[in-house]
Design an enzyme around this catalytic site. Structure first.
Site, PDB file in Angstrom:
ATOM      1  N   GLY A 239      -3.663  -9.503   5.876  1.00 15.46           N
ATOM      2  CA  GLY A 239      -3.236  -9.800   4.516  1.00 15.46           C
ATOM      3  C   GLY A 239      -2.559 -11.290   4.489  1.00 15.46           C
ATOM      4  N   GLU A 275      -8.837  -7.988   9.631  1.00 18.01           N
ATOM      5  CA  GLU A 275      -8.743  -6.903   9.058  1.00 18.01           C
ATOM      6  C   GLU A 275      -8.329  -8.412   7.529  1.00 18.01           C
ATOM      7  OE1 GLU A 275      -6.876  -3.475   8.264  1.00 18.01           O
ATOM      8  OE2 GLU A 275      -7.718  -2.999  10.516  1.00 18.01           O
ATOM      9  N   PRO A 276      -9.237  -9.247   7.666  1.00 15.12           N
ATOM     10  CA  PRO A 276      -9.277  -9.939   5.870  1.00 15.12           C
ATOM     11  C   PRO A 276      -9.477  -9.728   4.763  1.00 15.12           C
ATOM     12  CG  PRO A 276     -10.091 -11.378   7.136  1.00 15.12           C
ATOM     13  CD  PRO A 276      -9.617  -9.075   7.915  1.00 15.12           C
ATOM     14  N   ARG A 278      -8.555 -10.355   0.818  1.00 19.67           N
ATOM     15  CA  ARG A 278      -8.535 -11.132  -0.358  1.00 19.67           C
ATOM     16  C   ARG A 278      -8.654 -12.600   0.551  1.00 19.67           C
ATOM     17  NH1 ARG A 278      -3.706 -10.131  -3.977  1.00 19.67           N
ATOM     18  NH2 ARG A 278      -3.492  -8.541  -2.055  1.00 19.67           N
ATOM     19  N   ARG A 314      -4.686  -6.360 -12.099  1.00 17.86           N
ATOM     20  CA  ARG A 314      -4.232  -7.250 -10.952  1.00 17.86           C
ATOM     21  C   ARG A 314      -2.545  -7.510 -12.037  1.00 17.86           C
ATOM     22  NH1 ARG A 314      -3.925 -10.864  -7.982  1.00 17.86           N
ATOM     23  NH2 ARG A 314      -2.692  -9.537  -6.318  1.00 17.86           N
ATOM     24  N   TYR A 318       1.309  -5.605 -11.650  1.00 12.12           N
ATOM     25  CA  TYR A 318       1.889  -6.733 -10.610  1.00 12.12           C
ATOM     26  C   TYR A 318       2.242  -7.831 -10.704  1.00 12.12           C
ATOM     27  CZ  TYR A 318      -1.582  -4.471  -7.505  1.00 12.12           C
ATOM     28  OH  TYR A 318      -2.410  -3.452  -6.748  1.00 12.12           O
ATOM     29  N   CYS A 346      -5.890  -0.872 -26.048  1.00  7.96           N
ATOM     30  CA  CYS A 346      -4.395  -0.425 -26.661  1.00  7.96           C
ATOM     31  C   CYS A 346      -3.596   0.309 -26.207  1.00  7.96           C
ATOM     32  CB  CYS A 346      -4.535   0.820 -27.499  1.00  7.96           C
ATOM     33  SG  CYS A 346      -6.321   0.923 -28.605  1.00  7.96           S
ATOM     34  N   GLU A 347      -2.953  -1.079 -25.359  1.00  5.64           N
ATOM     35  CA  GLU A 347      -1.328  -0.797 -24.780  1.00  5.64           C
ATOM     36  C   GLU A 347      -0.433  -2.291 -24.990  1.00  5.64           C
ATOM     37  OE1 GLU A 347      -1.076   1.173 -20.882  1.00  5.64           O
ATOM     38  OE2 GLU A 347      -2.364   1.747 -21.622  1.00  5.64           O
ATOM     39  N   TYR A 375     -10.322  -7.796  -5.141  1.00  2.36           N
ATOM     40  CA  TYR A 375      -8.541  -6.324  -6.315  1.00  2.36           C
ATOM     41  C   TYR A 375      -9.007  -6.607  -7.843  1.00  2.36           C
ATOM     42  CZ  TYR A 375      -6.775  -6.369  -1.130  1.00  2.36           C
ATOM     43  OH  TYR A 375      -6.646  -5.518  -0.071  1.00  2.36           O
TER      44      TYR A 375
END
Ligand code: LLP
Length: 421
Positions: A239, A275-276, A278, A314, A318, A346-347, A375
């Site tokens: 995290g 548990e890294p 990123r 992403r 987000y 197409c959005e 990610y």
């Protein structure tokens, strides 16, 4: 710090001009730097060096087998959340006793698979899951090492979709219930209680929530030991956040994080696992894309790229910011223009950035999305039947394709038409 820098007017990945990779492999393409991955992994092992420890890379952030092998060969453990990730870690040569299995809904086939293949520990998220692990371990005649993931009810102060440590989130067992669950675990056959697990969220840019959670874990360790449990490992989750913009305030360093761990739980004599994901892989990767068109809209210019939300979701998912830089270094004093940077899907959600200041760019120009190693590729899809984006690993002056772009035949031939149609 990473190894994507301008040299001789061109963006390089370590010793390789990014344009050479785009030329050879095509775009869009993810490019990873081996030196950056290694550097970030070592920052954690150095930060934890005063304590017995294992840095378990969160495979969900980047699961390419070559990336896992690079880290596994340095001694890293792996944190996996599915059978697929477990099998990838194994394929990369990581032994089972360095793999921890996290995740809120482990299925019976998954539990069986990892018990047969070898596992360092299950991070258990519920009582029914504990019962299932006990039953399958007993059936196989083995013992399953477990830690219970506790939910410390701490606000991680991060994006709501990636916060996991509040009591309203689906993760873990409320810390207030932990002693009862450990008592249950100790009474079950085929279960060996080895430690406690906690993970409060992702992209944390403040150490205070970690401190709050780890102090609660320290208190729980003492209580569980008093209850007779041999708590010898603490898995403190991942995290730690990364800088996504050059100008942003700088998130805490792994060394500060290591000092915090030592201060909060270091006196317990436990082996520390983290548990890294990123922080190891994020700034070790870029997504390279070519400009298809520059379109003048009403009051705005659109930079239409050949990368889209299916390749890097992403920003659309987000509202995440990724720095976008031209592959050819802009000259000193080059004038910036505001672009809406979009993909061809197409959005409207297929928008990477609005009003982003970039130097003048034209069709055919290459750009790179920075901080895309975590990610990024793992969350890519084939939406709009766009082939899964390929991946390249650079080490010094070498590069290799570590996942090829599939052909359209390969994609289309995965579908089958029933005989009755
Ligand atoms: N351990 C567990 C149990 C996790 O759930 C996660 C991430 C990690 C470790 C690694 O966290 P990291 O060090 O990478 O922050 N897709 C989102 C991020 C989701 C994170 C989910 N869990 C994004 O693109 O920001």
């Amino acid at each position: 710090m990473d190894h994507f820098i301008y040299k001789d007017g061109q963006l390089h990945a370590e010793g390789v001009p990014v344009a050479d990779i785009a030329q050879a492999v095509g775009t869009p393409v993810y490019v990873y730097s081996a030196a950056t991955l290694e550097r970030h992994y070592r920052l954690f092992t150095e930060a934890l060096s005063p304590m017995p420890h294992l840095v378990c890379f969160a495979v969900k952030s980047n699961s390419n087998v070559a990336v896992l092998k690079l880290l596994g060969d340095l001694g890293a453990g792996m944190d996996v959340v599915s059978m697929g990730e477990y099998l990838r870690a194994k394929a990369a040569g990581v032994p089972g006793d360095r793999i921890v299995f996290s995740g809120v809904g482990k299925t019976r086939p998954e539990i069986r698979c990892v018990l047969e293949g070898g596992i360092r520990q299950f991070n258990v998220e519920s009582e029914p899951e504990l019962m299932a692990i006990s039953a399958i371990a007993t059936e196989l005649g083995v013992t399953a090492p477990i830690a219970v993931r506790v939910n410390p009810d701490v606000d991680a102060k991060t994006h709501e979709k990636i916060a996991t440590g509040k009591s309203e989130n689906k993760f873990g067992i409320p810390i207030a219930k932990a002693r009862a669950v450990y008592a249950l675990a100790a009474s079950l056959p085929g279960i060996d209680v080895v430690g406690i697990d906690v993970h409060i969220g992702s992209q944390l840019t403040d150490l205070a929530p970690f401190e709050e959670a780890y102090l609660k874990v320290a208190e729980l360790t003492r209580a569980l030991r008093a209850d007779g449990h041999d708590i010898r490992r603490l898995d403190l989750g991942g995290g730690l956040g990364i800088p996504y913009t050059r100008s942003n305030e700088v998130p805490p360093l792994p060394s500060d994080y290591g000092a915090l761990i030592q201060r909060t739980v270091g006196d317990l004599g436990c082996e520390i696992e983290i548990e890294p994901g990123r922080l190891i892989s994020g700034n070790a990767g870029i997504l390279v894309s070519e400009t298809i068109y520059v379109k003048e809209g009403e009051g705005r210019n659109f930079l239409i790229l050949d990368a889209a939300m299916n390749d890097l979701v992403r920003p659309s998912m987000y509202g995440a910011h990724h720095d976008i830089v031209p592959v050819i270094e802009p000259g000193a004093g080059a004038e910036a223009q505001a672009f809406d940077v979009v993909g061809p899907v197409c959005e409207t959600g297929d928008t990477f950035a609005k009003g982003r200041a970039l130097p003048a760019l034209a069709a055919g120009d290459l750009v790179a999305f920075r901080s895309a190693g975590a990610y990024g590729a793992v969350m890519a899809s084939e939406y709009n039947t766009r082939p899964m984006v390929p991946e390249v690993l650079v080490k010094g002056d070498h590069f290799a394709v570590i996942r090829a772009r599939p052909t359209f035949d390969e994609i289309i031939n995965r579908d089958t038409i029933p005989v009755w149609l």
